[in-house]
Design an enzyme around this catalytic site. Sequence first.
Site, PDB file in Angstrom:
ATOM      1  N   THR A   1       0.845  -1.190   0.000  1.00 29.53           N
ATOM      2  CA  THR A   1       0.000   0.000   0.000  1.00 29.53           C
ATOM      3  C   THR A   1       0.886   1.247   0.000  1.00 29.53           C
ATOM      4  OG1 THR A   1      -0.188   0.224   2.416  1.00 29.53           O
ATOM      5  CG2 THR A   1      -1.728  -1.274   1.321  1.00 29.53           C
ATOM      6  N   GLY A   2       0.348   2.335  -0.514  1.00 30.10           N
ATOM      7  CA  GLY A   2       1.137   3.563  -0.607  1.00 30.10           C
ATOM      8  C   GLY A   2       2.340   3.368  -1.512  1.00 30.10           C
TER       9      GLY A   2
ATOM     10  N   GLY B   1       8.065   7.160  -2.547  1.00 28.29           N
ATOM     11  CA  GLY B   1       8.704   6.931  -1.262  1.00 28.29           C
ATOM     12  C   GLY B   1       9.042   5.485  -0.983  1.00 28.29           C
ATOM     13  N   ILE B   2       8.782   5.054   0.243  1.00 28.61           N
ATOM     14  CA  ILE B   2       9.172   3.720   0.694  1.00 28.61           C
ATOM     15  C   ILE B   2       8.474   2.633  -0.110  1.00 28.61           C
ATOM     16  CG2 ILE B   2       9.167   2.133   2.655  1.00 28.61           C
ATOM     17  CD1 ILE B   2       9.274   4.643   4.474  1.00 28.61           C
ATOM     18  N   GLY B   3       7.174   2.771  -0.332  1.00 25.66           N
ATOM     19  CA  GLY B   3       6.437   1.747  -1.065  1.00 25.66           C
ATOM     20  C   GLY B   3       6.981   1.527  -2.460  1.00 25.66           C
TER      21      GLY B   3
ATOM     22  N   TYR C   1      -0.965  12.578  14.188  1.00 32.98           N
ATOM     23  CA  TYR C   1      -0.098  11.534  13.619  1.00 32.98           C
ATOM     24  C   TYR C   1       0.245  10.470  14.652  1.00 32.98           C
ATOM     25  CZ  TYR C   1       4.003   9.376  11.477  1.00 32.98           C
ATOM     26  OH  TYR C   1       4.911   8.464  10.968  1.00 32.98           O
TER      27      TYR C   1
END
Length: 275
Positions: free
Chosen positions: A32-33, A37-39, A177
């Site tokens: 997911t995502g 970035g990281i995904g 957050y």
Amino acid sequence: MYRLIETILFFQKNINKNKLHTALTGKSILITGASSGIGEQVAYQLADIPCQLILVARRGERLAEIKEKIEPKGAKVTFFQGDLRDEAEMKRFLTFLHDLPTDLDFVVNNAGLSIKRSLYESFDRYHDFTRTMAINYFAPVQLLLSLIPVLEKQRGHIINVSTVNALLAPVPYFSAYQASKSAFDVWLRSAQPELKSQGISVTSIYLPLVRTPMIEPTAAYRNIPAMISSDAARIICKSMYTKKKRYQPWWLIFGQLVSIFLTSFWDMSKNNRRK
């Protein structure tokens, strides 16, 4: 000097490519995502393995670009454009997942939202809290409740991309957050014994600040040390074959002590100003 500090704080994780290849060949991995970035970096790390990557994010055009880059290398890519905060889109996504020809083996819960804002600037911004909880807590809970039977059948693996903030004393300006990330972290740790008893592995990845598009709007982050997203992706990928329960930076224990001290100091300074 700045780069040296980052190197000391964020040791680069080496991946055993043979072990990763063996663990993931023929497997299906949901990220997911995944559009940045990281995904996105996790997807690239797995590009040369004959596996099935299922990518989801709001930006379909970026997912299409990632698919185009990855598929010539060996992995097959299926993607779904959708905002998992939206109930209708989540339902469509779950239908999409259950209609796939192969069952899921790995779920990488990476999608998230960070907000830095004073409580005193939030009186008319209740939506900041609802949208943060929607993607950081409610979306992964709903996703996993639907997928746990599939993961049980496959003896699958859930990898949650969390944050060191979930293990530190709360700090000002990050209430939305920290509350939302901590909520899912506690939910997953609570569920872990039940999942393990049914053959499902769970890994919690507690990452420090990572240099991704999500942090770009926050000016304060631009001049402080941060992990690069490809290093974070290697940590996640390594957990796919080690199946360790958690990853956290080596310095986190010291950070926990400092955070408790700073919180106490903040409280004392506030009390002294009132006197």
